[in-house]
Design an enzyme around this catalytic site. Structure first.
Site, PDB file in Angstrom:
ATOM      1  CD  GLU A  24       5.244 -17.681 -21.511  1.00  0.00           C
ATOM      2  OE1 GLU A  24       5.961 -18.012 -20.543  1.00  0.00           O
ATOM      3  OE2 GLU A  24       5.561 -17.883 -22.696  1.00  0.00           O
ATOM      4  CB  CYS A  75       3.998 -21.142 -22.113  1.00  0.00           C
ATOM      5  SG  CYS A  75       5.204 -21.321 -20.810  1.00  0.00           S
ATOM      6  NE  ARG A 107      37.790 -20.603 -13.245  1.00  0.00           N
ATOM      7  CZ  ARG A 107      38.781 -20.786 -12.377  1.00  0.00           C
ATOM      8  NH1 ARG A 107      38.554 -20.668 -11.075  1.00  0.00           N
ATOM      9  NH2 ARG A 107      39.994 -21.095 -12.805  1.00  0.00           N
ATOM     10  CD  GLU A 126      39.401 -21.066 -16.350  1.00  0.00           C
ATOM     11  OE1 GLU A 126      40.564 -20.881 -15.947  1.00  0.00           O
ATOM     12  OE2 GLU A 126      38.398 -20.851 -15.671  1.00  0.00           O
ATOM     13  N   GLY A 173      44.805 -26.200 -21.547  1.00  0.00           N
ATOM     14  CA  GLY A 173      45.938 -25.441 -22.010  1.00  0.00           C
ATOM     15  C   GLY A 173      45.914 -25.188 -23.492  1.00  0.00           C
TER      16      GLY A 173
END
Lengths: 362, 362
Positions: A63, A100, A199, A283, A285
């Site tokens: 805006e 805004c 990623r 990711e 384990g």
């Protein structure tokens, strides 16, 4: 609050402006603490005064961007009596920038048409504030499209924590390694490249200390375009990493690497949420992933399944606390794609990528 | 043997007739001891005299079918001086019917254009026999199309044993059952139905005694169209089945159920090959499948992978003798399909079907 009847319906010009505002918003990659927002200012005659969009944390909101452009082109009073068409409810929040809602009021905007309602508890209330100040406000126009534009951001705010995507790589028979522990590579080159794409779309990449110690991963985004900073690299667990490891060296060099000395997934997400991370990639384990799963903290699974059989070897998935088939964790299948092998490399393999979401019943 | 120059190239009419013969052959499902064959007889002027195709074991071969139709329509001498266009080299074999080479000679056929050369060691030699008798023979026209029409039959004859398809059903993490042994159902309804389609395309369905005892399967084709008899149901292993089991009761009722008291996959295939089975479906369990795999006797894998996680439980694949990642069994991915869930059944799940073939390097 009652509104004049004509305010409840968007004009043709406003609908067109909203489509344009969605286009503007979509120019920026979806990532980071803030949503993607576009804004089009219309004069009283329905003509476009100016366009604006948000370019990322620390830059003006859409805006304000549009108001500044309107002033630059048409003078300081340009937005007086104008209509602001914006893809997200104007914020009512003093963050890195002022609210805004205030900026629109100060500029003398007479009407605001917005799409999505702000799901951010600390930023919402902009529409109410504008109405209270006498501005004509219409919300919800093309709201589904606007929500889709910021799907992960919206979900994260609704959940009150980062959205968690679990990346899983396995042989067709569910193994993450062969009998002797070797695991490079089970999936194909295109799958490994695709992980960099994953990623590049998140704010943090999380692994357990077991994976960090076993694989000495780098965890950075490579080989694919990256907009903005590298995702934060996060190691979870109690064990130390050797100073010679890639992650320890990166941390020593001042790169954003964090070691969270906990096994509690809630604690991990609380810390990362506090840092305004909206999307986290898990990711590995298997033990760490299982802990997140059992805590109900996995929102999406991306499984790379290679057409490879190993027979025996370390399972890709650990104990999820499921004892019988009636309690099996069923997932909705959102997408299936074949990541083709490199035809020039006889050792390469295709990989099937499944994108899944845990069923809501859980 | 030298041939006139014009014999080495097929005429336009002969090419068109071969395409038609392929169409005729394709009318019959590909299954059973015999190949699918079509034949078109052309008069000396290139006009079609008659068409024929083979309808399955015990019925006339395509050439004989066409010769009979020609005689019925145009009189006993109709094929005199004609050209026989046939999708497979005419046989030279006294099986359930006499050699087609003789039938063509007796009818006075002057030229034979065939597609695929006969890979069947006991039936080949038809072209040589025809040439020796003065018939003009052109082989190999549209041979790839003809071979594709009988791909499994051809492969079986080349291998000298039935082609083996291994059906595998697993959770996304490679489990065939949950921790407590329950396994009904991991895959979705459409996948279970698809298994009947697989069965309907083979000559025998094979399971180990472990699976027979644990699941008491019926192993018949149900829910899908079946042309010809039910595939033979074969149980492999040393243990007895209880007389009350479905398979024992079917055997007692005279249905084709066989118990092979061996653990040797070679012996199993020798027995089934002797029965002229060309295609065998290996339905489990993991130990039997692993024995076939280790013996190099798996030609195709159809894997049904459900978007389900179990964490722990019986693995779907047993020890394949693979110790390290460099020895991983890599497969070529021929097809990936999503078998959709029944939207009316909230307990149903979609299933991803992967069709795979072991890489040739093995």
């Amino acid at each position: 609050m009652t509104q004049p009847a004509e305010a409840a319906v968007a004009t043709t010009a406003e609908r067109a402006a909203m489509r344009r505002a969605l286009e503007l918003a979509a120019q920026v990659p979806a990532r980071g603490p803030n949503p993607r927002v576009g804004c089009v200012l219309l004069g009283a005659d329905g003509a476009v005064l100016a366009e604006g969009y948000h370019r990322g944390a620390g830059t003006p909101h859409a805006e304000v961007d549009a108001l500044r452009r309107a002033a630059a082109s048409h003078g300081a009073a340009a937005a007086h009596g104008a209509t602001a068409v914006v893809t997200l409810e104007p914020c009512n929040h003093h963050g890195r920038t002022g609210p805004c809602a205030d900026a629109l009021l100060n500029a003398g905007v007479a009407r605001v048409v917005h799409a999505q309602h702000d799901p951010n508890p600390v930023a919402s209330g902009g529409a109410a504030r504008l109405r209270a100040a006498g501005v004509d406000v219409l919300g919800g126009l093309l709201a589904d499209e606007a929500r889709a534009l910021n799907a992960t951001w919206t979900r994260s705010l609704e959940l009150g924590r980062p959205v968690v995507t679990w990346k899983l790589a396995a042989s067709l028979d569910g193994r993450a390694a062969a009998a002797d522990g070797t695991s490079r590579w089970i999936t194909g080159r295109a799958a490994r490249q695709d992980v960099h794409r994953l990623r590049a779309g998140v704010d943090a990449v999380v692994v357990g200390t077991g994976t960090a110690l076993a694989d000495d991963p780098d965890l950075t985004v490579r080989h694919v375009p990256l907009t903005g900073p590298q995702p934060e690299r996060v190691v979870v667990g109690l064990r130390d990493l050797p100073a010679s490891s890639r992650l320890a060296r990166a941390a020593a060099a001042g790169e954003p690497v964090t070691h969270l000395r906990t096994h509690d997934p809630h604690e991990v997400l609380e810390t990362l949420g506090y840092r305004e991370h909206r999307h986290v990639l898990l990711e590995g384990g298997p033990a760490l992933a299982a802990a997140f799963w059992r805590a109900g903290l996995v929102d999406e699974v991306v499984a790379y399944v290679a057409p490879v059989l190993l027979g025996v070897g370390a399972p890709a998935v650990a104990d999820l606390g499921i004892g019988t088939i009636a309690d099996a964790a069923r997932l909705d299948l959102l997408d299936v794609a074949v990541l083709q092998r490199d035809p020039a490399d006889p050792t390469d393999t295709p990989t099937v990528r499944l994108t899944l979401r845990p069923r809501k019943e859980r």
